[in-house]
Every structure is written in structure tokens, then in C-alpha cells.
Write a protein that holds these residues in place. Structure first.
Motif, short mmCIF file in Angstrom:
data_model
loop_
_atom_site.label_atom_id
_atom_site.label_comp_id
_atom_site.label_asym_id
_atom_site.label_seq_id
_atom_site.Cartn_x
_atom_site.Cartn_y
_atom_site.Cartn_z
N VAL A 13 41.29 40.54 2.32
CA VAL A 13 42.32 41.57 2.53
C VAL A 13 43.48 41.34 1.59
O VAL A 13 43.98 42.27 0.95
CB VAL A 13 42.80 41.57 4.00
CG1 VAL A 13 44.00 42.48 4.17
CG2 VAL A 13 41.69 41.97 4.95
N GLN A 14 43.94 40.11 1.47
CA GLN A 14 45.07 39.80 0.61
C GLN A 14 44.73 40.00 -0.86
O GLN A 14 45.54 40.52 -1.63
CB GLN A 14 45.54 38.37 0.87
CG GLN A 14 46.11 38.19 2.27
CD GLN A 14 46.28 36.74 2.65
OE1 GLN A 14 45.68 35.85 2.05
NE2 GLN A 14 47.08 36.49 3.67
N GLY A 17 44.13 43.87 -1.36
CA GLY A 17 45.39 44.59 -1.14
C GLY A 17 46.33 44.45 -2.32
O GLY A 17 46.95 45.42 -2.75
N ILE A 68 51.94 39.69 -0.20
CA ILE A 68 50.80 40.12 0.60
C ILE A 68 50.39 39.09 1.66
O ILE A 68 49.76 39.45 2.65
CB ILE A 68 49.61 40.50 -0.31
CG1 ILE A 68 48.58 41.35 0.43
CG2 ILE A 68 48.95 39.25 -0.90
CD1 ILE A 68 49.01 42.74 0.68
N ILE A 74 51.08 44.12 5.23
CA ILE A 74 50.07 45.16 5.45
C ILE A 74 50.72 46.43 6.00
O ILE A 74 50.45 47.54 5.53
CB ILE A 74 48.95 44.65 6.38
CG1 ILE A 74 48.28 43.40 5.80
CG2 ILE A 74 47.93 45.75 6.66
CD1 ILE A 74 47.61 43.60 4.46
N TRP A 78 50.99 50.24 4.28
CA TRP A 78 50.66 51.52 4.91
C TRP A 78 51.85 52.47 4.84
O TRP A 78 51.68 53.68 4.60
CB TRP A 78 50.24 51.32 6.37
CG TRP A 78 48.82 50.86 6.51
CD1 TRP A 78 48.40 49.63 6.93
CD2 TRP A 78 47.63 51.62 6.24
NE1 TRP A 78 47.03 49.58 6.91
CE2 TRP A 78 46.54 50.79 6.51
CE3 TRP A 78 47.40 52.91 5.79
CZ2 TRP A 78 45.23 51.22 6.33
CZ3 TRP A 78 46.09 53.34 5.61
CH2 TRP A 78 45.02 52.50 5.89
N TRP A 105 43.27 51.47 -0.16
CA TRP A 105 44.09 50.59 0.68
C TRP A 105 43.43 50.44 2.05
O TRP A 105 43.38 49.35 2.61
CB TRP A 105 45.50 51.15 0.81
CG TRP A 105 46.38 50.33 1.69
CD1 TRP A 105 46.83 50.67 2.93
CD2 TRP A 105 46.91 49.03 1.43
NE1 TRP A 105 47.61 49.67 3.45
CE2 TRP A 105 47.67 48.65 2.54
CE3 TRP A 105 46.82 48.15 0.36
CZ2 TRP A 105 48.32 47.42 2.62
CZ3 TRP A 105 47.47 46.94 0.44
CH2 TRP A 105 48.22 46.59 1.55
N ALA A 108 40.56 48.11 1.64
CA ALA A 108 41.05 46.75 1.42
C ALA A 108 41.50 46.11 2.73
O ALA A 108 41.22 44.94 2.98
CB ALA A 108 42.19 46.74 0.41
N THR A 109 42.19 46.88 3.56
CA THR A 109 42.74 46.29 4.79
C THR A 109 41.74 46.30 5.94
O THR A 109 41.61 45.30 6.64
CB THR A 109 44.03 47.02 5.20
OG1 THR A 109 43.77 48.41 5.36
CG2 THR A 109 45.12 46.81 4.18
N ILE A 110 41.05 47.40 6.15
CA ILE A 110 40.14 47.50 7.29
C ILE A 110 38.78 46.88 6.96
O ILE A 110 38.29 46.01 7.69
CB ILE A 110 39.99 48.97 7.73
CG1 ILE A 110 41.35 49.52 8.18
CG2 ILE A 110 38.96 49.11 8.84
CD1 ILE A 110 41.40 51.02 8.34
N ALA A 113 39.13 43.12 6.24
CA ALA A 113 39.29 42.32 7.46
C ALA A 113 37.95 42.12 8.15
O ALA A 113 37.66 41.04 8.67
CB ALA A 113 40.28 43.00 8.40
#
Length: 132
Positions: A13-14, A17, A68, A74, A78, A105, A108-110, A113
Motif C-alpha cells: 500500500v505504501q 500509494g 505515506i 491514506i 483520499w 489510488w 493501491a490502497t484497497i 491492503a
């Protein structure tokens, strides 16, 4: 060898992101120039605010990309995606940028993770880079 402690490895994620936000910063500067060039700044504001607005959002994207690993980054990412989407009211083509980078994004985040969780549950493969 320095006296600094080794930092923990970054999560997917980091990593993703930071890449998305850094790339988006370049596009946002260009979008600000577009707003300026089309003279699309709302009535009553000087046209150069198109450039300034693009630069402010781009700097914010870079700051969040650099931070990040912080817990708030995060959510800040958003929020910046929302700010960029709202710029679509000024120049509708910016909404396309917001959808593309917002989708990246989101992945990358969802998605990142989810991959991080699945990787932590299994036996992680040891990876090394040339800099190690």
C-alpha cells in the motif's frame, strides 16, 4: 554505519500509494496550466490562480506521498482525490484524470491492503534490491 535504526520495510500500500501520488502530482500541475490556458478560473479570481491551485494540490500530493508511512496519509490521499474530482466542475476533462488516478489510488490502497494481508498470512518470500 550510522547510528540510525533500520526502518521497517514498506507495505505494498505504501509503495504503490507513493507512486500513484507522485505521478498524479505531475498531471495536476499540467491540469492547473490547462485551467489557466483555457481561462476557466471562476469569475472574480485572477486567471493565474489556475496555476497556483494546480501547484498547491501538486505539493500536497508530494507531501502525502513522502509521508505515506504515517497513519493519516491514506485518508489525506483520499481527500486529495476528492479535491481533484471537484476540479472537474471547472474543467470537465479533469474528471477523467480524477477517475483514472482515483481508480489507481483505490487499487493501491484497497487492493494493496488485501495483498499485504494475504502475504502476511503465508510465508513471505525474501526479496532484496541492489541497494541492500
Amino acid at each position: 554505519m550510522s547510528g540510525r535504526a533500520a526502518r521497517p520495510p514498506r507495505t505494498l500500500v505504501q509503495k504503490l500509494g507513493a507512486i500513484v501520488l507522485g505521478s498524479e502530482a505531475i498531471v495536476v500541475v499540467l491540469a492547473g496550466l490547462t485551467v489557466f490556458g483555457l481561462r476557466a478560473v471562476p469569475v472574480g479570481l485572477p486567471q493565474w490562480w489556475g496555476i497556483v491551485g494546480g501547484l498547491i494540490v501538486a505539493v500536497a500530493l508530494i507531501v502525502v506521498a513522502g509521508a505515506i508511512t504515517r497513519p493519516w496519509a491514506i485518508a489525506a490521499g483520499w481527500t486529495l482525490q476528492l479535491v481533484i474530482a471537484l476540479a472537474g466542475f471547472i474543467v470537465p476533462a479533469i474528471l477523467i484524470v480524477a477517475l483514472i488516478f482515483g481508480g489507481m489510488w483505490g487499487y493501491a490502497t484497497i487492493g494493496g491492503a488485501r495483498i499485504d494481508r494475504n502475504g502476511a498470512a503465508g510465508s513471505p518470500a525474501e526479496t532484496h534490491t541492489e541497494s541492500e
